[in-house]
Design a protein around this motif. Structure first.
Motif, mmCIF file in Angstrom:
data_model
loop_
_atom_site.group_PDB
_atom_site.id
_atom_site.type_symbol
_atom_site.label_atom_id
_atom_site.label_comp_id
_atom_site.label_asym_id
_atom_site.label_seq_id
_atom_site.Cartn_x
_atom_site.Cartn_y
_atom_site.Cartn_z
ATOM 1 N N CYS A 76 3.539 2.942 -6.920
ATOM 2 C CA CYS A 76 2.246 3.362 -6.353
ATOM 3 C C CYS A 76 1.190 2.266 -6.494
ATOM 4 N N TYR A 77 0.483 2.024 -5.371
ATOM 5 C CA TYR A 77 -0.562 0.993 -5.364
ATOM 6 C C TYR A 77 -1.660 1.304 -6.381
ATOM 7 N N ASP A 95 -7.935 9.668 -7.620
ATOM 8 C CA ASP A 95 -6.665 10.216 -7.124
ATOM 9 C C ASP A 95 -5.553 9.975 -8.151
ATOM 10 N N HIS A 98 0.857 -1.200 0.000
ATOM 11 C CA HIS A 98 0.000 0.000 0.000
ATOM 12 C C HIS A 98 0.889 1.244 0.000
ATOM 13 N N ILE A 99 1.682 1.330 -1.004
ATOM 14 C CA ILE A 99 2.772 2.298 -1.093
ATOM 15 C C ILE A 99 2.433 3.386 -2.118
ATOM 16 N N ALA A 100 2.880 4.611 -1.852
ATOM 17 C CA ALA A 100 2.784 5.697 -2.845
ATOM 18 C C ALA A 100 4.143 5.766 -3.530
ATOM 19 N N TYR A 135 -17.350 -0.151 -4.393
ATOM 20 C CA TYR A 135 -16.863 0.481 -3.165
ATOM 21 C C TYR A 135 -16.347 1.900 -3.443
ATOM 22 N N ALA A 188 -7.696 7.615 1.782
ATOM 23 C CA ALA A 188 -9.049 8.093 1.471
ATOM 24 C C ALA A 188 -10.075 6.998 1.756
ATOM 25 N N SER A 189 -9.719 5.762 1.414
ATOM 26 C CA SER A 189 -10.634 4.633 1.612
ATOM 27 C C SER A 189 -10.950 4.408 3.082
ATOM 28 N N GLY A 192 -14.433 3.870 -1.783
ATOM 29 C CA GLY A 192 -13.013 4.094 -1.507
ATOM 30 C C GLY A 192 -12.151 3.736 -2.707
ATOM 31 N N TYR A 250 6.284 5.687 2.033
ATOM 32 C CA TYR A 250 5.060 6.425 2.327
ATOM 33 C C TYR A 250 3.800 5.681 1.850
ATOM 34 N N SER A 265 -9.778 6.220 -4.930
ATOM 35 C CA SER A 265 -8.388 5.860 -5.243
ATOM 36 C C SER A 265 -8.063 6.053 -6.718
ATOM 37 N N THR A 315 -0.800 14.005 -4.396
ATOM 38 C CA THR A 315 -2.086 14.652 -4.179
ATOM 39 C C THR A 315 -2.038 15.523 -2.938
ATOM 40 N N ALA A 316 -2.434 16.769 -3.086
ATOM 41 C CA ALA A 316 -2.539 17.666 -1.938
ATOM 42 C C ALA A 316 -3.942 17.581 -1.348
ATOM 43 N N SER A 317 -4.958 17.547 -2.229
ATOM 44 C CA SER A 317 -6.314 17.344 -1.718
ATOM 45 C C SER A 317 -7.202 16.719 -2.781
ATOM 46 N N LEU A 318 -8.211 16.081 -2.274
ATOM 47 C CA LEU A 318 -9.097 15.245 -3.086
ATOM 48 C C LEU A 318 -10.526 15.500 -2.627
ATOM 49 N N VAL A 320 -10.564 15.083 1.319
ATOM 50 C CA VAL A 320 -9.345 14.617 1.983
ATOM 51 C C VAL A 320 -8.220 15.617 1.719
ATOM 52 N N ASP A 321 -7.604 16.107 2.789
ATOM 53 C CA ASP A 321 -6.442 17.000 2.663
ATOM 54 C C ASP A 321 -5.209 16.285 3.198
ATOM 55 N N TYR A 322 -4.232 16.105 2.322
ATOM 56 C CA TYR A 322 -2.992 15.421 2.676
ATOM 57 C C TYR A 322 -2.016 16.481 3.170
ATOM 58 N N TYR A 361 0.105 5.039 0.351
ATOM 59 C CA TYR A 361 -0.706 5.443 -0.802
ATOM 60 C C TYR A 361 -1.926 6.254 -0.362
ATOM 61 N N GLY A 362 -2.080 7.449 -0.925
ATOM 62 C CA GLY A 362 -3.171 8.337 -0.537
ATOM 63 C C GLY A 362 -4.559 7.781 -0.802
ATOM 64 N N GLY A 363 -4.702 6.973 -1.822
ATOM 65 C CA GLY A 363 -6.003 6.376 -2.122
ATOM 66 C C GLY A 363 -6.447 5.425 -1.024
ATOM 67 N N LEU A 364 -5.494 4.706 -0.447
ATOM 68 C CA LEU A 364 -5.834 3.828 0.683
ATOM 69 C C LEU A 364 -6.307 4.665 1.865
#
Lengths: 166, 166
Positions: free
Chosen positions: B22-23, B71, A54-56, B62, A67-68, B64, A60, B68, B100-103, A105-107, A62-65
């Protein structure tokens, strides 16, 4: 800690079986994340350890995970809050089961991979069939991501369809 | 259709190998979704068929997972747009690689499971190191979900760290 007490069932454990297949939080989805959301005082909490894949980028998550899991902790928080607002225990009928209407979602910073993530939820507003919650995701007690989930009670026809399909 | 022409490489095919884990979209992540984003006229496009276990409730995808793939198509769209704005072909140096900064994701209606989803991206704004794009997700040519992705060029120190770690 209360949240690790196995005697206390997560809200997802009370979802009707027909509605427990969600990839993010369904107890019957063996491929999924099986997020479990609990009360912890006035907040809700869930923990999740991402898999190595689950890597970006290396190091680090992955942002999609992220978000999920925010999405599912948000719908779980909505269900917990609705039972409380209704003065009922989870598991009593009729069931509260939410879907997501919108997700923000704000990263804030990269989320390190290889540590347990903590999701904490605060209920911002309950209005009719909608619940708005704010969810933070922390690694090593440092908030990396902030989300907002607008959850709405699942339409009756979807619930009935699934239960009658059984 | 152009987008199915295997001669044309997706933008993710041009990401440096060190940044291709990336996943959601990394060509080197065998567990991941391997989203592939292309130009299609002035829009970007990607296709994805969810697995049967990418389920929300029976019959529907789903949310999520949808967040993803939005994203990753958003960061892919940002890279495509940046090469174009820079008058360079993908694959020329230095590489454009976004995080991604925000979604923001709005679920307009349930997304049916079992059909190919089409993601279409429009670039709204390129400003400095940031690219804002709007992404739609359609099933059977019907838009089910709308998203906005604010992507930002990956910080130099993260790129250098990963390349020097190799």
């Amino acid at each position: 800690m209360e949240i690790h007490n196995k005697e206390i069932k997560a809200i997802q454990g009370y979802y009707p079986e027909e509605l427990s297949h969600c990839y993010g939080c369904g107890k019957l989805n063996e491929h999924g994340h099986q997020i479990k959301s609990y009360w912890d005082g006035d907040e809700t909490v869930a923990h999740f350890i991402p898999k190595p894949y689950h890597i970006a980028i290396p190091g680090y998550v992955y942002g999609g995970l992220i978000a999920s899991i925010i999405d599912c902790h948000g719908t779980g928080t909505a269900a917990l809050a609705s039972y409380k607002a209704d003065g009922r225990e989870p598991g009593t009928l009729p069931p509260f089961r939410f879907v997501t209407a919108s997700l923000q979602v704000d990263y804030l910073k990269p989320t390190p991979l290889g540590v347990e993530l903590e999701l904490r939820g605060k209920v911002i507003e309950i209005k009719g069939r909608k619940v708005l919650s704010e969810i933070t995701v922390s690694a090593n007690e440092d908030i990396c991501v902030r989300g907002k989930v607008l959850a709405v009670q699942m339409p009756e026809n979807l619930i009935k369809k699934n239960i009658s399909d059984k």
